[in-house]
Design a protein around this motif. Structure first.
Motif, PDB file in Angstrom:
ATOM      1  N   GLN A 128      23.739  71.523   0.061  1.00 42.88           N
ATOM      2  CA  GLN A 128      23.881  70.567  -1.112  1.00 42.88           C
ATOM      3  C   GLN A 128      23.448  69.271  -1.030  1.00 42.88           C
ATOM      4  O   GLN A 128      22.524  68.530  -1.995  1.00 42.88           O
ATOM      5  CB  GLN A 128      24.937  70.833  -1.952  1.00 42.88           C
ATOM      6  CG  GLN A 128      25.181  70.475  -3.134  1.00 42.88           C
ATOM      7  CD  GLN A 128      24.311  70.835  -4.316  1.00 42.88           C
ATOM      8  OE1 GLN A 128      23.961  72.109  -4.492  1.00 42.88           O
ATOM      9  NE2 GLN A 128      23.203  69.987  -4.986  1.00 42.88           N
TER      10      GLN A 128
ATOM     11  N   TRP B 245      21.302  68.024   1.132  1.00 41.57           N
ATOM     12  CA  TRP B 245      19.872  67.952   1.174  1.00 41.57           C
ATOM     13  C   TRP B 245      19.233  68.078  -0.145  1.00 41.57           C
ATOM     14  O   TRP B 245      18.498  67.208  -0.359  1.00 41.57           O
ATOM     15  CB  TRP B 245      19.486  69.101   2.237  1.00 41.57           C
ATOM     16  CG  TRP B 245      17.720  69.203   2.258  1.00 41.57           C
ATOM     17  CD1 TRP B 245      16.979  70.012   1.428  1.00 41.57           C
ATOM     18  CD2 TRP B 245      16.969  68.513   2.852  1.00 41.57           C
ATOM     19  NE1 TRP B 245      15.710  69.999   1.543  1.00 41.57           N
ATOM     20  CE2 TRP B 245      15.653  68.874   2.435  1.00 41.57           C
ATOM     21  CE3 TRP B 245      17.108  67.336   3.689  1.00 41.57           C
ATOM     22  CZ2 TRP B 245      14.689  68.184   3.042  1.00 41.57           C
ATOM     23  CZ3 TRP B 245      16.077  66.624   4.261  1.00 41.57           C
ATOM     24  CH2 TRP B 245      14.778  67.317   3.833  1.00 41.57           C
ATOM     25  N   LEU B 246      19.769  68.958  -0.899  1.00 38.55           N
ATOM     26  CA  LEU B 246      19.364  68.931  -2.440  1.00 38.55           C
ATOM     27  C   LEU B 246      19.475  67.842  -3.136  1.00 38.55           C
ATOM     28  O   LEU B 246      18.441  67.390  -3.833  1.00 38.55           O
ATOM     29  CB  LEU B 246      19.926  70.158  -3.150  1.00 38.55           C
ATOM     30  CG  LEU B 246      19.505  71.646  -2.840  1.00 38.55           C
ATOM     31  CD1 LEU B 246      20.214  72.931  -3.050  1.00 38.55           C
ATOM     32  CD2 LEU B 246      17.820  71.975  -2.724  1.00 38.55           C
ATOM     33  N   THR B 247      20.644  67.280  -3.069  1.00 42.95           N
ATOM     34  CA  THR B 247      20.915  66.142  -3.833  1.00 42.95           C
ATOM     35  C   THR B 247      20.114  64.722  -3.451  1.00 42.95           C
ATOM     36  O   THR B 247      19.481  64.188  -4.152  1.00 42.95           O
ATOM     37  CB  THR B 247      22.464  65.888  -3.472  1.00 42.95           C
ATOM     38  OG1 THR B 247      23.212  66.930  -3.929  1.00 42.95           O
ATOM     39  CG2 THR B 247      22.999  64.785  -4.404  1.00 42.95           C
ATOM     40  N   VAL B 248      19.944  64.730  -1.886  1.00 45.16           N
ATOM     41  CA  VAL B 248      18.983  63.703  -1.600  1.00 45.16           C
ATOM     42  C   VAL B 248      17.667  63.926  -1.963  1.00 45.16           C
ATOM     43  O   VAL B 248      17.025  62.657  -2.420  1.00 45.16           O
ATOM     44  CB  VAL B 248      19.095  63.479   0.070  1.00 45.16           C
ATOM     45  CG1 VAL B 248      17.951  62.559   0.429  1.00 45.16           C
ATOM     46  CG2 VAL B 248      20.499  63.107   0.508  1.00 45.16           C
ATOM     47  N   ARG B 249      16.837  65.059  -2.221  1.00 42.35           N
ATOM     48  CA  ARG B 249      15.849  65.178  -2.484  1.00 42.35           C
ATOM     49  C   ARG B 249      15.527  65.142  -4.085  1.00 42.35           C
ATOM     50  O   ARG B 249      14.344  64.465  -4.269  1.00 42.35           O
ATOM     51  CB  ARG B 249      15.425  66.792  -2.201  1.00 42.35           C
ATOM     52  CG  ARG B 249      15.234  67.179  -0.695  1.00 42.35           C
ATOM     53  CD  ARG B 249      14.011  66.618   0.164  1.00 42.35           C
ATOM     54  NE  ARG B 249      13.155  67.441  -0.863  1.00 42.35           N
ATOM     55  CZ  ARG B 249      11.695  67.300  -0.767  1.00 42.35           C
ATOM     56  NH1 ARG B 249      11.368  66.128   0.240  1.00 42.35           N
ATOM     57  NH2 ARG B 249      10.769  67.575  -1.245  1.00 42.35           N
ATOM     58  N   ALA B 250      16.697  65.022  -4.604  1.00 45.58           N
ATOM     59  CA  ALA B 250      16.392  65.157  -6.244  1.00 45.58           C
ATOM     60  C   ALA B 250      17.057  63.770  -6.482  1.00 45.58           C
ATOM     61  O   ALA B 250      16.636  63.223  -7.886  1.00 45.58           O
ATOM     62  CB  ALA B 250      17.460  66.112  -7.029  1.00 45.58           C
ATOM     63  N   TYR B 251      17.321  62.780  -5.884  1.00 48.17           N
ATOM     64  CA  TYR B 251      17.563  61.444  -5.934  1.00 48.17           C
ATOM     65  C   TYR B 251      16.833  60.628  -6.079  1.00 48.17           C
ATOM     66  O   TYR B 251      15.737  60.525  -5.750  1.00 48.17           O
ATOM     67  CB  TYR B 251      18.544  60.825  -4.967  1.00 48.17           C
ATOM     68  CG  TYR B 251      18.931  59.582  -5.316  1.00 48.17           C
ATOM     69  CD1 TYR B 251      20.206  59.511  -6.232  1.00 48.17           C
ATOM     70  CD2 TYR B 251      18.955  58.270  -4.515  1.00 48.17           C
ATOM     71  CE1 TYR B 251      20.883  58.090  -6.244  1.00 48.17           C
ATOM     72  CE2 TYR B 251      19.390  57.311  -4.834  1.00 48.17           C
ATOM     73  CZ  TYR B 251      20.271  56.994  -5.907  1.00 48.17           C
ATOM     74  OH  TYR B 251      20.918  55.953  -5.959  1.00 48.17           O
ATOM     75  N   ARG B 252      16.726  60.015  -7.659  1.00 53.14           N
ATOM     76  CA  ARG B 252      15.794  59.123  -8.152  1.00 53.14           C
ATOM     77  C   ARG B 252      15.863  57.500  -7.768  1.00 53.14           C
ATOM     78  O   ARG B 252      15.340  56.848  -8.435  1.00 53.14           O
ATOM     79  CB  ARG B 252      15.249  59.479  -9.519  1.00 53.14           C
ATOM     80  CG  ARG B 252      14.853  60.761  -9.702  1.00 53.14           C
ATOM     81  CD  ARG B 252      13.425  61.000  -9.284  1.00 53.14           C
ATOM     82  NE  ARG B 252      13.058  62.376  -9.503  1.00 53.14           N
ATOM     83  CZ  ARG B 252      12.525  63.055  -8.475  1.00 53.14           C
ATOM     84  NH1 ARG B 252      12.356  62.632  -7.182  1.00 53.14           N
ATOM     85  NH2 ARG B 252      12.145  64.249  -8.735  1.00 53.14           N
TER      86      ARG B 252
ATOM     87  N   LEU C  89      25.541  59.686  -3.863  1.00 45.18           N
ATOM     88  CA  LEU C  89      25.105  61.090  -3.364  1.00 45.18           C
ATOM     89  C   LEU C  89      26.285  61.982  -3.049  1.00 45.18           C
ATOM     90  O   LEU C  89      26.180  63.124  -3.163  1.00 45.18           O
ATOM     91  CB  LEU C  89      24.269  60.822  -2.063  1.00 45.18           C
ATOM     92  CG  LEU C  89      22.726  60.133  -2.460  1.00 45.18           C
ATOM     93  CD1 LEU C  89      22.089  59.849  -1.037  1.00 45.18           C
ATOM     94  CD2 LEU C  89      21.956  61.099  -3.243  1.00 45.18           C
TER      95      LEU C  89
ATOM     96  N   THR D 176      27.140  65.779  -4.475  1.00 51.90           N
ATOM     97  CA  THR D 176      27.050  66.712  -3.539  1.00 51.90           C
ATOM     98  C   THR D 176      28.463  67.525  -3.792  1.00 51.90           C
ATOM     99  O   THR D 176      28.433  68.569  -3.926  1.00 51.90           O
ATOM    100  CB  THR D 176      26.923  66.130  -2.372  1.00 51.90           C
ATOM    101  OG1 THR D 176      25.602  65.650  -2.190  1.00 51.90           O
ATOM    102  CG2 THR D 176      27.163  67.402  -1.149  1.00 51.90           C
TER     103      THR D 176
END
Length: 172
Positions: free
Chosen positions: A21, A23-30, A41, A45
């Motif tokens: 999660q 990893w997904l949160t970091v990838r989606a962080y704008r 983050l 998460t």
């Protein structure tokens, strides 16, 4: 690691859930908000991991139907049909009692058992001809064993059933 340790009692695979999660949160962080990036983050998460595990407000928002479900208690056990009375044995006992009192002859008793077995074997609908006992297909099969016509088998079966009905009425 601290987040996984705090949520450790929710799942035995909490390390993998938190890492995935994160990893997904970091990838989606704008980049919103630009301050406190690490805290944001970690909070997102934590919220998403808990939602995945069905814990917290995020879980309720994610699946409102499941969240509004109300447990109704335990489901009653289905009765074990195998422990109930054996219909074939009950029929044999009823026929034996009727023959012992003279309501049926031994030949009629044997005929009714044979007709009932054939009707059960053929899975004849019970709504046809006295519980399926009088159907032509059953009578024809039994007639072969008795060296008689199907019509004779049906006539003798009808007479035996009438005698059995009279016995049942008189014994109850």
């Amino acid at each position: 690691m601290n987040l996984a340790r705090k949520l450790g009692d929710l799942s035995p695979d909490i390390d993998a859930l938190v890492a995935g999660q994160l990893w997904l949160t970091v990838r989606a962080y704008r980049g919103d908000p630009p301050r406190r990036v690490a805290a944001t983050l970690l909070a997102r998460t934590r919220r998403e991991v808990m939602a995945d595990l069905g814990v917290g407000e995020a879980a309720v928002r994610r699946d409102r139907v499941w969240a509004s479900a109300v447990p109704m208690g335990t489901v009653p056990e289905v009765p074990d049909l195998e422990t109930g009375p054996d219909p074939e044995r009950e029929l044999a006992e009823l026929l034996e009692d009727a023959a012992a009192t003279g309501a049926l002859t031994r030949e009629d008793r044997a005929l009714l058992l044979d007709v009932a077995r054939e009707a059960a074997r053929l899975n004849v609908p019970a709504g046809r001809g006295r519980g399926g006992l009088m159907t032509p297909s059953v009578a024809e099969l039994v007639a072969e064993d008795y060296a008689a016509s199907a019509r004779t088998v049906r006539r003798r079966t009808a007479r035996a059933v009438a005698g059995l009905e009279a016995f049942r009425r008189s014994s109850h």
